[in-house]
Design a protein around this motif. Structure first.
Motif, PDB file in Angstrom:
ATOM      1  N   LEU B  19       0.828  -1.209   0.000  1.00 59.00           N
ATOM      2  CA  LEU B  19       0.000   0.000   0.000  1.00 59.00           C
ATOM      3  C   LEU B  19       0.862   1.259   0.000  1.00 59.00           C
ATOM      4  O   LEU B  19       0.524   2.260  -0.642  1.00 59.00           O
ATOM      5  N   LYS B  20       1.980   1.207   0.707  1.00 57.50           N
ATOM      6  CA  LYS B  20       2.862   2.381   0.753  1.00 57.50           C
ATOM      7  C   LYS B  20       3.529   2.624  -0.597  1.00 57.50           C
ATOM      8  O   LYS B  20       3.718   3.769  -1.013  1.00 57.50           O
ATOM      9  N   ASP B  21       3.899   1.537  -1.231  1.00 55.37           N
ATOM     10  CA  ASP B  21       4.487   1.640  -2.563  1.00 55.37           C
ATOM     11  C   ASP B  21       3.486   2.320  -3.521  1.00 55.37           C
ATOM     12  O   ASP B  21       3.816   3.260  -4.249  1.00 55.37           O
ATOM     13  N   LEU B  22       2.257   1.866  -3.456  1.00 57.28           N
ATOM     14  CA  LEU B  22       1.182   2.443  -4.258  1.00 57.28           C
ATOM     15  C   LEU B  22       1.000   3.921  -3.932  1.00 57.28           C
ATOM     16  O   LEU B  22       0.836   4.764  -4.830  1.00 57.28           O
ATOM     17  N   ASN B 282      -1.738  12.339   9.867  1.00 62.59           N
ATOM     18  CA  ASN B 282      -0.975  11.622  10.900  1.00 62.59           C
ATOM     19  C   ASN B 282       0.121  10.766  10.249  1.00 62.59           C
ATOM     20  O   ASN B 282      -0.169   9.731   9.645  1.00 62.59           O
ATOM     21  N   LEU B 283       1.364  11.178  10.423  1.00 60.90           N
ATOM     22  CA  LEU B 283       2.454  10.471   9.737  1.00 60.90           C
ATOM     23  C   LEU B 283       2.772   9.106  10.336  1.00 60.90           C
ATOM     24  O   LEU B 283       3.551   8.337   9.771  1.00 60.90           O
ATOM     25  N   ASN B 284       2.143   8.787  11.471  1.00 58.50           N
ATOM     26  CA  ASN B 284       2.282   7.409  11.972  1.00 58.50           C
ATOM     27  C   ASN B 284       1.674   6.398  11.005  1.00 58.50           C
ATOM     28  O   ASN B 284       2.011   5.221  11.042  1.00 58.50           O
ATOM     29  N   TYR B 285       0.743   6.879  10.196  1.00 60.07           N
ATOM     30  CA  TYR B 285       0.082   5.972   9.251  1.00 60.07           C
ATOM     31  C   TYR B 285       0.396   6.393   7.819  1.00 60.07           C
ATOM     32  O   TYR B 285      -0.395   6.225   6.906  1.00 60.07           O
ATOM     33  N   ASP B 286       1.596   6.943   7.669  1.00 58.59           N
ATOM     34  CA  ASP B 286       2.034   7.493   6.387  1.00 58.59           C
ATOM     35  C   ASP B 286       1.906   6.482   5.247  1.00 58.59           C
ATOM     36  O   ASP B 286       2.346   5.341   5.357  1.00 58.59           O
ATOM     37  N   GLY B 287       1.272   6.919   4.179  1.00 61.47           N
ATOM     38  CA  GLY B 287       1.204   6.085   2.978  1.00 61.47           C
ATOM     39  C   GLY B 287       0.128   5.016   3.015  1.00 61.47           C
ATOM     40  O   GLY B 287       0.046   4.179   2.124  1.00 61.47           O
TER      41      GLY B 287
END
Lengths: 509, 509
Positions: B19-22, B282-287
């Motif tokens: 998901l982060k890659d996407l 919220n960057l704790n859940y970045d991407g």
């Protein structure tokens, strides 16, 4: 079973589709890079890193796509009905495919990790002016580079394999030939010039120049040379560079220092040269390997042709002088002549320690020195620990000056910290290609110098478009292109003759 | 076989990596879009098109990657040890996966082709002010949209399926409830205000305002509101918008007209509201999906909260007045009071034909009208050919004015030409969410209006960061978020009460 022309055509079209897709993604990568240097807010560094990594992963997957390999295999066997441009595409796409698939993932990852570590170590070592802090990282680069080269082609010297990444078709045997000739020609000339240092007056150019006015002047010059704003941008960045996403979207940057008018100006002309090469590409072969730049050396030939052969010439000084007078009347509005400007632009300094600050005479010797050292590192004849000593010895022999410390000596360039072996030669090859190409263009374009003096650059630009830019990567090496354009492979004597005659006159040698 | 917490964790980590890659690739897509609007040279349109298509292809492949589907299937069955944020990620990622994989390639291609054709037809029809030229294209959009909706979820009304793309969790049944209430509240109010048109003087604001000074003022205001230039940029473009690549790289644009000071200013505040939502994630859940904006309506609530609830209020006029006086002393340096400025900013015009020019009172009725028509198109109760007539009838009934032609009526908005059905309601939902959120923040932050008058916005920004921005997509709908933040689902009466009380005072109704 015989393969029909129709089959070949269909396979080739499929190949082109894949190559164009890849080229579009590489164009996006160009945008990420340009944006990072020119536009990106500082706080976005981490997310930009993730974006670049994600895109690099996609590009890698496409570069190593087995279907691409199959199409290339089929087409390498049978090219019935395809022209030389198509053949060149297949040739270069295959070469890239072999390189991309040759390196095991594990090695690629070790290289990627070492990039960051090594760069940091170099920054620290340079700050402390202590080569020993960087030495182990450099040693690791030597080892990794040899390992990598062996995977790509174990039958060739490692240095030749690396060189080919930057200067297609070039070998160390050929470079030895070239650089020995350059060294033997330049060393006595430099010594002779050094005995006349101070005979040209350029103190009068020093002063304070408003950067906004410099930017305005340089934009005007770039547009006069032929840079096209419909297909490009001109911005300011910390280091001048030319990037962008496509021949229709070429982005050059400049930077200006209040206390150095000529530096910003030559940098702007230099980048314009790169940009004209990019903008001049043949869109009939858009997105295909044959349409990319032939080599770093040829790219540099285009920047240096405009910077040195054109902008540092007397005719250009005649064009420039009234423009300078209009922008900086207090300095150039009076009795300054184009001849005085020309002389001041071409002063050779007594001490030439730093490559990026070197003039066109001493520059090549900085490269010869680096070439000899990095070649030695690769074939084992030079040890990493001996580099500072060898560097300083060669500096004294070639350039009559010794760096006071490592920071101004062996640690001055970023290249080795990034594992770039085989890159340095392209700078000097570029200068030599530039001379040879320019002299040919002068034969081909009657009255070229008069045109330059009048600010008419369109014939030269058109000639370069036709003979260099549009030809892209059709040829297999700089030598082959030189042969096609000038009738002879690269001949260092052409460069040496130009330098000798120019500086003999300037310094009354 | 029992699945261990460890297994779940590992599967979830794999999911997050994908998901982060996407998300990184989508960030790149954001850069391409921003660059195209703000930086790209005009001649690069074709190559940019190819780049966008190449990236869209990559994104599509990743969105529909069967491995992603398998990870999601596994995790939907067992989430032992995962928290509510992780569950929300799985929920939303699954929803996107279902949508991405539901539509057959053939339909996706027909839609893509129709996008270009239909947009061109709309441009032509609007130019000719002739709806009949656009009608067949709109009919095709209706058919394609129904077909698409059926593939995604054939058990629901087509309109509800489309609506969910823009306003997660919203249904037409709920919108009926909301918009009937809005209509019944606003229509008599608008009629009452119309009888008092002209009683507020705003002629004095008209004049010529240097755009450089407007830009300077608006930058100051954006920074005062809390826009962070470390994680964003502020540029000028033809249409103001907020884009960028990541919460740490949010790029807003503004534009200024010499003859309309308030327009540029409210647009700048509006975009700042969007930008603060983006920067506040919220960057704790970045991407991850849970960290994306909840819906278009909630996004719009953040722009409209700052634009309408804050910037069009009397306290804000007190903050703004001295700034205006500093930038435009000839107009605001004299005896103008904050009260006069406030009144001029909130004038209701006699004729309100064009949605994008409407004030906060009439705006909602433009949306109600469009909602009723597009909903009818989807369920078959409205025929394409009847649209111009129905449009004009509703305009007269709701807004007491009839468009003189199609260009200023049914053809004014681009949305339907792009097949965007279900998008319009989010504008008004945003306005209503904004009111309800703002009133809650006023309860939560003692002295908020005094702070605004003094130009101190940090407490409001921090409250929104905490309650809205950082919560991202944790909730399943705007109603659920409203409940969590304000204690009640969206209540149109809150919006109506605000409008009534504000305009009763302004117009002495």
């Amino acid at each position: 079973m015989a393969v029909s022309e129709q089959n070949v055509k269909e396979t080739y079209d499929k190949l082109c589709e894949k190559l164009k897709d890849l080229s579009s993604l590489q164009g996006i990568s160009g945008l990420l890079g340009w944006d990072e240097m020119v536009m990106m807010p500082s706080g976005a560094a981490a997310s930009r890193g993730a974006q670049k990594a994600a895109l690099a992963g996609v590009v890698y997957d496409k570069e190593t796509d087995p279907e691409l390999g199959q199409l290339l295999d089929t087409l390498r066997k049978e090219q019935k009905g395809l022209d030389e441009w198509a053949s060149a595409n297949i040739r270069d796409a295959h070469k890239s495919y072999v390189k991309a698939t040759a390196i095991p993932k594990d090695l690629a990852q070790r290289i990627a990790r070492h990039e960051t570590d090594s760069y940091q170590a170099w920054v620290e070592a340079r700050k402390a002016s202590d080569f020993s802090k960087f030495a182990p990282y450099l040693q690791k680069w030597v080892d990794l580079s040899k390992e990598k080269a062996a995977f790509i082609d174990s039958t060739k010297p490692a240095y030749d394999v690396l060189l080919d990444n930057y200067e297609k078709g070039m070998t160390s045997a050929r470079l030895d030939e070239i650089f020995v000739q350059v060294r033997e020609g330049l060393v006595p000339l430099i010594a002779a010039i050094k005995s006349k240092i101070g005979t040209i007056d350029d103190a009068w150019v020093k002063g304070t120049y408003e950067t906004e006015k410099q930017a305005e002047l340089c934009k005007q010059v770039a547009l006069d040379l032929g840079f096209n704003l419909e297909n490009g941008r001109l911005d300011v960045s910390v280091h001048p560079f030319t990037g962008g996403t496509h021949p229709t979207d070429v982005r050059m940057t400049t930077r200006f220092k209040q206390d150095d008018l000529l530096d910003g100006l030559t940098a702007a002309v230099h980048e314009t040269g790169h940009a004209l090469y990019e903008q001049g590409r043949n869109l009939n072969y858009d997105g295909l390997p044959v349409n990319s730049s032939l080599s770093m050396g040829i790219h540099e030939s285009q920047s240096l042709l405009w910077e040195r052969m054109v902008a540092l010439s007397l005719p250009f000084a005649k064009y420039l002088k009234p423009k300078l007078a209009a922008h900086f009347p207090e300095k150039f509005g009076g009795e300054v002549t184009a001849e005085e400007l020309y002389k001041a632009e071409n002063v050779v300094r007594d001490v030439s320690l730093i490559r990026v600050e070197a003039d066109e005479v001493t520059y090549a010797m900085h490269i010869v020195l680096r070439y000899e050292l990095e070649r030695g590192l690769m074939d084992g004849s030079v040890k990493v620990e001996d580099l500072p000593r060898l560097w300083n010895e060669k500096m004294e022999k070639y350039l009559c000056c010794v760096p006071p410390n490592d920071a101004q000596g062996v640690l001055q360039d970023v290249h080795w910290s990034m594992g770039l072996f085989g890159y340095f030669p392209t700078y000097s090859l570029g200068a030599m290609y530039a001379t040879q190409i320019y002299l040919r263009s002068k034969d081909a374009i009657p009255g070229l110098e008069e045109q330059i003096a009048e600010g008419e650059f369109k014939h030269l630009k058109a000639w370069l478009n036709e003979n260099i830019h549009k030809v892209g990567s059709l040829h297999t090496s700089g030598d082959e292109l030189m042969k096609a354009v000038t009738g002879s492979v690269l001949d260092p004597e052409v460069f040496l003759g130009y330098i000798r005659s120019k500086y003999t006159a300037l310094y009354s040698l």
